[in-house]
Design a protein around this motif. Sequence first.
Motif, PDB file in Angstrom:
ATOM      1  N   MET A   1       3.750 -66.725  37.692  1.00  0.00           N
ATOM      2  CA  MET A   1       4.132 -65.999  36.662  1.00  0.00           C
ATOM      3  C   MET A   1       5.272 -66.444  35.708  1.00  0.00           C
ATOM      4  N   THR A   2       5.072 -66.027  34.453  1.00  0.00           N
ATOM      5  CA  THR A   2       5.970 -66.565  33.361  1.00  0.00           C
ATOM      6  C   THR A   2       6.924 -65.655  33.125  1.00  0.00           C
ATOM      7  N   TYR A   3       8.406 -66.192  33.444  1.00  0.00           N
ATOM      8  CA  TYR A   3       9.623 -65.563  33.172  1.00  0.00           C
ATOM      9  C   TYR A   3      10.448 -65.951  31.907  1.00  0.00           C
ATOM     10  N   ARG A   4      11.085 -64.755  31.394  1.00  0.00           N
ATOM     11  CA  ARG A   4      11.670 -65.314  30.178  1.00  0.00           C
ATOM     12  C   ARG A   4      13.272 -65.296  30.657  1.00  0.00           C
ATOM     13  N   VAL A   5      13.770 -66.188  30.427  1.00  0.00           N
ATOM     14  CA  VAL A   5      15.244 -66.709  30.942  1.00  0.00           C
ATOM     15  C   VAL A   5      16.056 -66.945  29.689  1.00  0.00           C
ATOM     16  N   SER A   6      17.092 -66.114  29.642  1.00  0.00           N
ATOM     17  CA  SER A   6      18.277 -65.964  28.581  1.00  0.00           C
ATOM     18  C   SER A   6      19.174 -66.883  28.903  1.00  0.00           C
ATOM     19  N   ILE A   7      19.618 -67.909  27.879  1.00  0.00           N
ATOM     20  CA  ILE A   7      20.830 -68.883  28.526  1.00  0.00           C
ATOM     21  C   ILE A   7      21.847 -68.373  27.368  1.00  0.00           C
ATOM     22  N   PHE A   8      22.899 -68.103  27.737  1.00  0.00           N
ATOM     23  CA  PHE A   8      23.918 -67.714  26.800  1.00  0.00           C
ATOM     24  C   PHE A   8      25.236 -68.977  26.862  1.00  0.00           C
TER      25      PHE A   8
ATOM     26  N   ILE B   1      19.847 -69.259  23.829  1.00  0.00           N
ATOM     27  CA  ILE B   1      18.668 -69.899  24.159  1.00  0.00           C
ATOM     28  C   ILE B   1      17.532 -69.242  24.957  1.00  0.00           C
ATOM     29  N   GLN B   2      16.466 -69.029  24.757  1.00  0.00           N
ATOM     30  CA  GLN B   2      15.602 -68.458  25.518  1.00  0.00           C
ATOM     31  C   GLN B   2      14.547 -69.437  26.032  1.00  0.00           C
ATOM     32  N   VAL B   3      14.083 -69.322  27.353  1.00  0.00           N
ATOM     33  CA  VAL B   3      12.953 -70.255  27.714  1.00  0.00           C
ATOM     34  C   VAL B   3      12.050 -69.389  28.456  1.00  0.00           C
ATOM     35  N   TRP B   4      10.936 -69.911  28.339  1.00  0.00           N
ATOM     36  CA  TRP B   4       9.974 -69.016  29.141  1.00  0.00           C
ATOM     37  C   TRP B   4       9.511 -69.892  30.160  1.00  0.00           C
ATOM     38  N   VAL B   5       9.644 -69.836  31.445  1.00  0.00           N
ATOM     39  CA  VAL B   5       9.022 -70.889  32.568  1.00  0.00           C
ATOM     40  C   VAL B   5       7.985 -70.258  33.405  1.00  0.00           C
ATOM     41  N   GLU B   6       7.090 -71.117  33.780  1.00  0.00           N
ATOM     42  CA  GLU B   6       6.050 -70.500  34.840  1.00  0.00           C
ATOM     43  C   GLU B   6       6.738 -70.987  36.104  1.00  0.00           C
ATOM     44  N   THR B   7       6.856 -69.942  36.847  1.00  0.00           N
ATOM     45  CA  THR B   7       7.361 -70.176  38.504  1.00  0.00           C
ATOM     46  C   THR B   7       6.922 -69.322  39.324  1.00  0.00           C
ATOM     47  N   GLY B   8       7.194 -69.660  40.769  1.00  0.00           N
ATOM     48  CA  GLY B   8       6.678 -68.786  41.564  1.00  0.00           C
ATOM     49  C   GLY B   8       7.732 -67.379  41.753  1.00  0.00           C
ATOM     50  N   SER B   9       8.779 -67.538  41.451  1.00  0.00           N
ATOM     51  CA  SER B   9       9.587 -66.426  41.586  1.00  0.00           C
ATOM     52  C   SER B   9      10.708 -66.520  40.723  1.00  0.00           C
ATOM     53  N   ALA B  10      11.472 -65.346  40.493  1.00  0.00           N
ATOM     54  CA  ALA B  10      12.557 -65.227  39.330  1.00  0.00           C
ATOM     55  C   ALA B  10      13.805 -66.349  39.887  1.00  0.00           C
ATOM     56  N   GLU B  11      13.749 -66.556  41.182  1.00  0.00           N
ATOM     57  CA  GLU B  11      14.793 -67.324  41.751  1.00  0.00           C
ATOM     58  C   GLU B  11      14.776 -68.702  41.221  1.00  0.00           C
ATOM     59  N   ASP B  12      13.225 -69.022  41.204  1.00  0.00           N
ATOM     60  CA  ASP B  12      12.840 -70.372  40.987  1.00  0.00           C
ATOM     61  C   ASP B  12      13.013 -70.537  39.561  1.00  0.00           C
ATOM     62  N   ALA B  13      12.775 -69.366  38.516  1.00  0.00           N
ATOM     63  CA  ALA B  13      12.930 -69.723  36.976  1.00  0.00           C
ATOM     64  C   ALA B  13      14.579 -69.882  36.801  1.00  0.00           C
TER      65      ALA B  13
ATOM     66  N   GLN C   1      30.398 -73.806  28.535  1.00  0.00           N
ATOM     67  CA  GLN C   1      30.009 -73.026  29.932  1.00  0.00           C
ATOM     68  C   GLN C   1      28.863 -72.146  29.355  1.00  0.00           C
ATOM     69  N   PHE C   2      28.054 -71.714  30.504  1.00  0.00           N
ATOM     70  CA  PHE C   2      26.837 -71.058  30.307  1.00  0.00           C
ATOM     71  C   PHE C   2      26.623 -69.957  31.291  1.00  0.00           C
ATOM     72  N   ARG C   3      25.679 -68.890  30.809  1.00  0.00           N
ATOM     73  CA  ARG C   3      25.594 -67.874  31.897  1.00  0.00           C
ATOM     74  C   ARG C   3      23.772 -67.856  31.539  1.00  0.00           C
ATOM     75  N   ILE C   4      23.366 -67.295  32.658  1.00  0.00           N
ATOM     76  CA  ILE C   4      21.931 -67.264  32.806  1.00  0.00           C
ATOM     77  C   ILE C   4      21.501 -65.780  33.308  1.00  0.00           C
ATOM     78  N   GLU C   5      20.385 -65.278  32.312  1.00  0.00           N
ATOM     79  CA  GLU C   5      19.669 -63.898  32.993  1.00  0.00           C
ATOM     80  C   GLU C   5      18.440 -64.179  32.893  1.00  0.00           C
ATOM     81  N   VAL C   6      17.865 -63.858  34.068  1.00  0.00           N
ATOM     82  CA  VAL C   6      16.215 -63.860  34.207  1.00  0.00           C
ATOM     83  C   VAL C   6      15.759 -62.427  34.067  1.00  0.00           C
ATOM     84  N   GLU C   7      14.754 -62.258  33.207  1.00  0.00           N
ATOM     85  CA  GLU C   7      14.230 -61.043  32.897  1.00  0.00           C
ATOM     86  C   GLU C   7      13.515 -60.604  34.286  1.00  0.00           C
ATOM     87  N   GLY C   8      13.615 -59.466  34.780  1.00  0.00           N
ATOM     88  CA  GLY C   8      12.985 -58.928  35.973  1.00  0.00           C
ATOM     89  C   GLY C   8      13.642 -59.260  37.201  1.00  0.00           C
ATOM     90  N   GLU C   9      14.820 -59.895  37.141  1.00  0.00           N
ATOM     91  CA  GLU C   9      15.713 -60.405  38.336  1.00  0.00           C
ATOM     92  C   GLU C   9      16.690 -59.344  38.874  1.00  0.00           C
TER      93      GLU C   9
END
Lengths: 83, 83
Positions: free
Chosen positions: A1-8, A44-56, A75-83
């Motif tokens: 599945m493709t997850y959208r990950v937001s990086i701040f 920064i938004q990245v779209w990654v194809e992984t098996g789970s939100a955790e892997d994304a 410093q950064f913070r990450i949000e995974v859509e659907g996590e």
Amino acid sequence: MTYRVSIFIELQEGVLDIQGKAVERSLAGMGHDALRSVKVGKYIQVWVETGSAEDARKEAERMCDDLLVNSVIEQFRIEVEGE
Amino acid sequence: MTYRVSIFIELQEGVLDIQGKAVERSLAGMGHDALRSVKVGKYIQVWVETGSAEDARKEAERMCDDLLVNSVIEQFRIEVEGE
């Protein structure tokens, strides 16, 4: 599945944010009297194809370490859509 | 009260994100095979002193219109802490 990950990404506390100061001054000059402070960072938004939100999330963290974030001053913070 | 308002700015759909493409290519070259796409935007935090969270949001929207966002090619989203 493709997850959208937001990086701040933002500068760490104590690192002078010159860009933020410039924006702050400009906005103050335009009459924004309620403004107290500004911090400018990257979104920064990245779209990654992984098996789970955790892997994304792990994949995005590796991208931050490899290229996206300068850990000396940022410093950064990450949000995974659907996590 | 002082509210922290986060502003997320990104290019509108259809506008070529050259910076995003450059990051995409670099990450792919580093072996990040799960990566499908990258979008690079701005993450601006402003602290404003207003009577309510709603006023803080309105103030931030005015800042976007006045200076922070180029509405021809960019779009934005606002989050007010405590709203």
